[in-house]
Motif scaffolding. Structure first.
Motif, mmCIF file in Angstrom:
data_model
loop_
_atom_site.group_PDB
_atom_site.id
_atom_site.type_symbol
_atom_site.label_atom_id
_atom_site.label_comp_id
_atom_site.label_asym_id
_atom_site.label_seq_id
_atom_site.Cartn_x
_atom_site.Cartn_y
_atom_site.Cartn_z
ATOM 1 N N ASP A 23 0.843 -1.205 0.000
ATOM 2 C CA ASP A 23 0.000 0.000 0.000
ATOM 3 C C ASP A 23 0.874 1.249 0.000
ATOM 4 O OD1 ASP A 23 -2.395 -1.369 0.017
ATOM 5 O OD2 ASP A 23 -2.714 -1.195 2.189
ATOM 6 N N ALA A 24 1.982 1.189 0.760
ATOM 7 C CA ALA A 24 2.870 2.358 0.850
ATOM 8 C C ALA A 24 3.476 2.693 -0.514
ATOM 9 C CB ALA A 24 3.967 2.111 1.882
ATOM 10 N N ILE A 25 3.772 1.658 -1.317
ATOM 11 C CA ILE A 25 4.259 1.925 -2.680
ATOM 12 C C ILE A 25 3.175 2.680 -3.453
ATOM 13 C CG2 ILE A 25 5.006 0.903 -4.871
ATOM 14 C CD1 ILE A 25 6.264 -1.377 -3.323
ATOM 15 N N GLY A 26 1.925 2.238 -3.286
ATOM 16 C CA GLY A 26 0.805 2.941 -3.930
ATOM 17 C C GLY A 26 0.720 4.396 -3.484
ATOM 18 N N GLY A 27 0.966 4.622 -2.192
ATOM 19 C CA GLY A 27 0.973 5.991 -1.670
ATOM 20 C C GLY A 27 2.028 6.842 -2.348
ATOM 21 N N CYS A 28 3.210 6.249 -2.575
ATOM 22 C CA CYS A 28 4.290 6.978 -3.260
ATOM 23 C C CYS A 28 3.900 7.286 -4.709
ATOM 24 C CB CYS A 28 5.581 6.162 -3.253
ATOM 25 S SG CYS A 28 6.253 5.886 -1.607
ATOM 26 N N VAL A 29 3.294 6.308 -5.378
ATOM 27 C CA VAL A 29 2.857 6.519 -6.771
ATOM 28 C C VAL A 29 1.839 7.664 -6.815
ATOM 29 C CG1 VAL A 29 1.607 5.479 -8.722
ATOM 30 C CG2 VAL A 29 3.344 4.151 -7.508
ATOM 31 N N LEU A 30 0.938 7.686 -5.857
ATOM 32 C CA LEU A 30 -0.061 8.768 -5.803
ATOM 33 C C LEU A 30 0.605 10.122 -5.579
ATOM 34 C CD1 LEU A 30 -3.178 9.503 -5.648
ATOM 35 C CD2 LEU A 30 -2.858 9.461 -3.175
ATOM 36 N N GLN A 31 1.544 10.146 -4.622
ATOM 37 C CA GLN A 31 2.240 11.413 -4.318
ATOM 38 C C GLN A 31 2.964 11.967 -5.539
ATOM 39 O OE1 GLN A 31 1.907 13.423 -2.051
ATOM 40 N NE2 GLN A 31 2.638 12.802 -0.047
ATOM 41 N N ASP A 32 3.458 11.059 -6.397
ATOM 42 C CA ASP A 32 4.261 11.491 -7.536
ATOM 43 C C ASP A 32 3.419 11.896 -8.744
ATOM 44 O OD1 ASP A 32 6.619 11.287 -6.175
ATOM 45 O OD2 ASP A 32 6.956 9.197 -6.714
ATOM 46 N N GLN A 33 2.100 11.908 -8.599
ATOM 47 C CA GLN A 33 1.254 12.365 -9.706
ATOM 48 C C GLN A 33 1.386 13.865 -9.885
ATOM 49 O OE1 GLN A 33 -0.351 10.107 -11.749
ATOM 50 N NE2 GLN A 33 0.988 8.929 -10.406
ATOM 51 N N GLU A 34 1.279 14.299 -11.149
ATOM 52 C CA GLU A 34 1.258 15.725 -11.469
ATOM 53 C C GLU A 34 -0.023 16.330 -10.916
ATOM 54 O OE1 GLU A 34 3.089 17.988 -12.992
ATOM 55 O OE2 GLU A 34 4.811 16.653 -13.294
ATOM 56 N N ALA A 35 0.107 17.416 -10.175
ATOM 57 C CA ALA A 35 -1.088 18.073 -9.657
ATOM 58 C C ALA A 35 -1.511 19.223 -10.568
ATOM 59 C CB ALA A 35 -0.828 18.583 -8.249
#
Ligand code: ZN
Ligand code: ZN
Lengths: 216, 181
Positions: free
Chosen positions: A48-60
């Motif tokens: 899940d934490a990897i998923g959190g990192c992927v989410l954080q790295d999205q362009e806002a």
């Protein structure tokens, strides 16, 4: 919570569960195992934490439309959706399974599939199937091989096959190379959760004839 | 500004929502996370309108479930990811999402600050390790989380050799594990 679980879920399964790309039947298997296994629960949290990192790295930069915060506050003001409480129970079936069965073991609607073996198919999407299996103490499931991937987790009692001995919480992962005859321990009736993405191939004529009716 | 990500700042935002229904804290969380959720859902195959709607619903869920957030087990970003993922399964795949049984540890005491910090630091370390992966490996991991690989492909990864995909993901995970030790 048992520390005696010997057979765990693979990284592939835990990662796909975290990513949300498994068929529903496999999600149910993973959720049920995590309910019994602290070791895999911690591993699942890492995925899940990897998923959190992927989410954080999205362009806002694309941003939300005007008024979206106000619309969300209006949504919040309507109150939380009422969560359906899980049917109570604390013995054989972990919560995710109780949700599908509508109760604990005595709520399972078994159907006989011969030689004392019973099953109950659980309602999931059709890309894979999930069922509960009841194998009387000392009895065997007819020997068979598999078209796809079959995961079997023990909920009560234990069984042995050509691979090893499996007790509560243990998951056996079978693929096309495995040909086996799971046999329940003599001490207690065995209840398992089994999920598969393809029908089983039975070796003996009789079970093969019945297979289309049994949906296994 | 990404400097927030590695601090425990978002944790206190969630507590302020939980304890005081603090709309200012929510607005800051919304500004940071909502567009990222939207971008994530678009990459997962959603159209723009649906992604916008779902991002709002995910943020509303964050508000309603603020009391369930455990900062010793997840960062706010990880927690938001799990809510967004479940929304995607619900809305895009129209599928139920079985979740593990809640850990029955009774009424929760205020979490130990050391535990919260340790979890935040580990996650920051994980993020650095992900960034440092070779491009081909990092992209496969990302694709897997966007749901780009069909579930049949992923399901077959549980038992069948899928050659390059599988070994690359495995390599990537080995590297991440190595970096975390
Ligand atoms: Zn395990
Ligand atoms: Zn089998």
């Amino acid at each position: 919570m048992s520390n005696k679980i010997k057979h765990h879920l693979t990284d592939d399964l835990l990662m796909a569960y975290a990513a949300g790309s498994l068929p529903e039947a496999f999600d149910l298997m993973v959720a049920t195992h995590l309910s019994l296994c602290d070791h895999c629960r911690a591993r699942a949290e890492s995925f899940d934490a990897i998923g959190g990192c992927v989410l954080q790295d999205q362009e806002a930069s694309a941003g939300m439309s005007d008024g979206s915060l106000a619309a969300t506050m209006a949504m919040i003001a309507k109150g939380a959706p009422i969560a359906k409480p899980s049917p109570p129970g604390c013995s054989v079936l972990p919560a995710p399974l109780r949700d599908y069965v509508g109760g604990d073991v005595n709520a399972i609607r078994w159907r006989s599939i011969g030689m004392g073996v019973k099953q109950a198919i659980l309602p999931t999407t059709r890309d894979a199937s999930a069922r509960l299996l009841f194998i009387p103490a000392g009895a065997a499931v007819p020997d068979h091989s598999h078209h796809g991937t079959e995961l079997t987790m023990v909920l009560q009692g234990a069984f042995s096959d050509e691979v090893d001995h499996f007790a509560r919480g243990d998951v056996e992962i079978a693929d096309e190379d495995l040909h086996h005859t799971p046999t329940a321990d003599i001490t207690e009736d065995c209840i398992c959760l089994a999920v598969t993405d393809a029908p089983l191939k039975f070796s003996k004529l009789m079970p093969r004839l019945f297979q289309p009716f049994l949906r296994i | 500004d990404d400097s927030c990500d590695t601090k425990t700042e978002w944790v206190s935002h969630v507590s302020r929502i939980r304890d005081a229904q603090d709309q200012a804290a929510f607005a800051e969380l919304f500004q940071h996370f909502a567009p990222r959720i939207k971008a994530f859902l678009i990459k997962s195959g959603s159209d723009v309108t649906l992604a916008e709607e779902c991002a709002q619903e995910v943020m509303a869920t964050l508000w309603h479930k603020a009391h369930l957030f455990d900062p010793t087990r997840a960062t706010v970003a990880t927690w938001v990811f799990t809510i967004a993922r479940n929304k995607r399964i619900d809305v895009l795949r129209k599928q139920r999402r079985p979740e593990p049984e809640e850990l029955g540890w009774g009424p929760k005491a205020e979490p130990e600050q050391d535990d919260v910090l340790a979890l935040q630091q580990e996650t920051a370390q994980l993020r650095d390790a992900l960034t440092a992966l070779p491009e081909a490996q990092r992209q496969l991991i990302e694709k897997a989380y966007f749901g780009d690989l069909s579930h049949r492909e992923i399901a077959s990864q549980t038992g069948l050799p899928l050659g390059t995909i599988k070994s690359r993901i495995r390599l990537a995970l080995d590297r991440l594990r190595h970096a975390m030790n």
